[in-house]
Design a protein around this motif. Structure first.
Motif, short mmCIF file in Angstrom:
data_model
loop_
_atom_site.label_atom_id
_atom_site.label_comp_id
_atom_site.label_asym_id
_atom_site.label_seq_id
_atom_site.Cartn_x
_atom_site.Cartn_y
_atom_site.Cartn_z
N HIS A 84 9.59 -9.23 -3.11
CA HIS A 84 9.55 -7.77 -2.93
C HIS A 84 8.89 -7.41 -1.59
N VAL A 85 9.68 -6.94 -0.65
CA VAL A 85 9.17 -6.51 0.65
C VAL A 85 8.62 -5.10 0.49
N MET A 86 7.39 -4.90 0.95
CA MET A 86 6.72 -3.62 0.74
C MET A 86 6.38 -2.96 2.07
N THR A 87 6.73 -1.68 2.18
CA THR A 87 6.38 -0.94 3.39
C THR A 87 4.87 -0.81 3.52
N GLN A 88 4.17 -0.74 2.38
CA GLN A 88 2.70 -0.62 2.38
C GLN A 88 2.04 -1.85 3.00
N LEU A 89 2.78 -2.94 3.08
CA LEU A 89 2.25 -4.18 3.66
C LEU A 89 2.90 -4.46 5.02
N GLY A 90 3.39 -3.42 5.64
CA GLY A 90 3.98 -3.58 6.96
C GLY A 90 5.30 -4.34 6.95
N GLY A 91 6.07 -4.15 5.88
CA GLY A 91 7.36 -4.83 5.77
C GLY A 91 7.23 -6.30 5.38
N ARG A 92 6.14 -6.63 4.72
CA ARG A 92 5.90 -8.00 4.27
C ARG A 92 5.94 -8.08 2.76
N THR A 93 6.10 -9.29 2.27
CA THR A 93 5.92 -9.55 0.84
C THR A 93 4.42 -9.78 0.61
N VAL A 94 4.04 -9.87 -0.65
CA VAL A 94 2.64 -10.16 -0.98
C VAL A 94 2.24 -11.50 -0.37
N HIS A 95 3.08 -12.52 -0.57
CA HIS A 95 2.76 -13.85 -0.02
C HIS A 95 2.62 -13.81 1.49
N GLU A 96 3.51 -13.10 2.17
CA GLU A 96 3.45 -13.01 3.62
C GLU A 96 2.19 -12.30 4.09
N ALA A 97 1.83 -11.21 3.40
CA ALA A 97 0.63 -10.47 3.77
C ALA A 97 -0.62 -11.32 3.60
N LEU A 98 -0.71 -12.03 2.50
CA LEU A 98 -1.87 -12.89 2.27
C LEU A 98 -1.92 -14.01 3.31
N ALA A 99 -0.77 -14.60 3.63
CA ALA A 99 -0.72 -15.66 4.63
C ALA A 99 -1.08 -15.15 6.02
N ALA A 100 -0.80 -13.86 6.27
CA ALA A 100 -1.10 -13.26 7.56
C ALA A 100 -2.56 -12.84 7.68
N GLY A 101 -3.33 -13.04 6.61
CA GLY A 101 -4.75 -12.75 6.66
C GLY A 101 -5.18 -11.44 6.03
N TRP A 102 -4.27 -10.74 5.39
CA TRP A 102 -4.66 -9.50 4.71
C TRP A 102 -5.66 -9.83 3.61
N ASP A 103 -6.61 -8.95 3.41
CA ASP A 103 -7.58 -9.09 2.33
C ASP A 103 -6.87 -8.88 0.99
N ALA A 104 -7.19 -9.72 0.01
CA ALA A 104 -6.55 -9.61 -1.31
C ALA A 104 -6.74 -8.23 -1.92
N LYS A 105 -7.90 -7.61 -1.70
CA LYS A 105 -8.16 -6.28 -2.24
C LYS A 105 -7.19 -5.25 -1.65
N ASP A 106 -6.94 -5.34 -0.36
CA ASP A 106 -6.00 -4.42 0.28
C ASP A 106 -4.57 -4.65 -0.20
N VAL A 107 -4.22 -5.89 -0.41
CA VAL A 107 -2.88 -6.21 -0.93
C VAL A 107 -2.75 -5.66 -2.35
N TRP A 108 -3.78 -5.86 -3.17
CA TRP A 108 -3.74 -5.35 -4.54
C TRP A 108 -3.60 -3.83 -4.55
#
Length: 64
Positions: A26-50
């Protein structure tokens, strides 16, 4: 938020089988066009992803 807590919440909301599938596909606009896995791999904080998942999927406030 620790990653273990993040994945527990994902499993609680989506179910254990679908949580990883959602996070992978699931690609999410809230994550800058990333999936959850991609956002976490890119260094996003888990709290922000949640929070992004909660906003996008309408997770009730009591489950955030």
């Amino acid at each position: 938020m620790r990653l273990t807590i993040f994945w527990e919440r994902m499993a609680e909301h989506f179910g254990p089988a679908y949580a990883d599938s959602f996070a992978h596909d699931h690609v999410m606009t809230q994550l800058g066009g990333r999936t959850v896995h991609e956002a976490l791999a890119a260094g996003w904080d888990a709290k922000d992803v949640w929070r992004a998942v909660c906003d996008a999927m309408g997770v009730p406030a009591e489950n955030r």
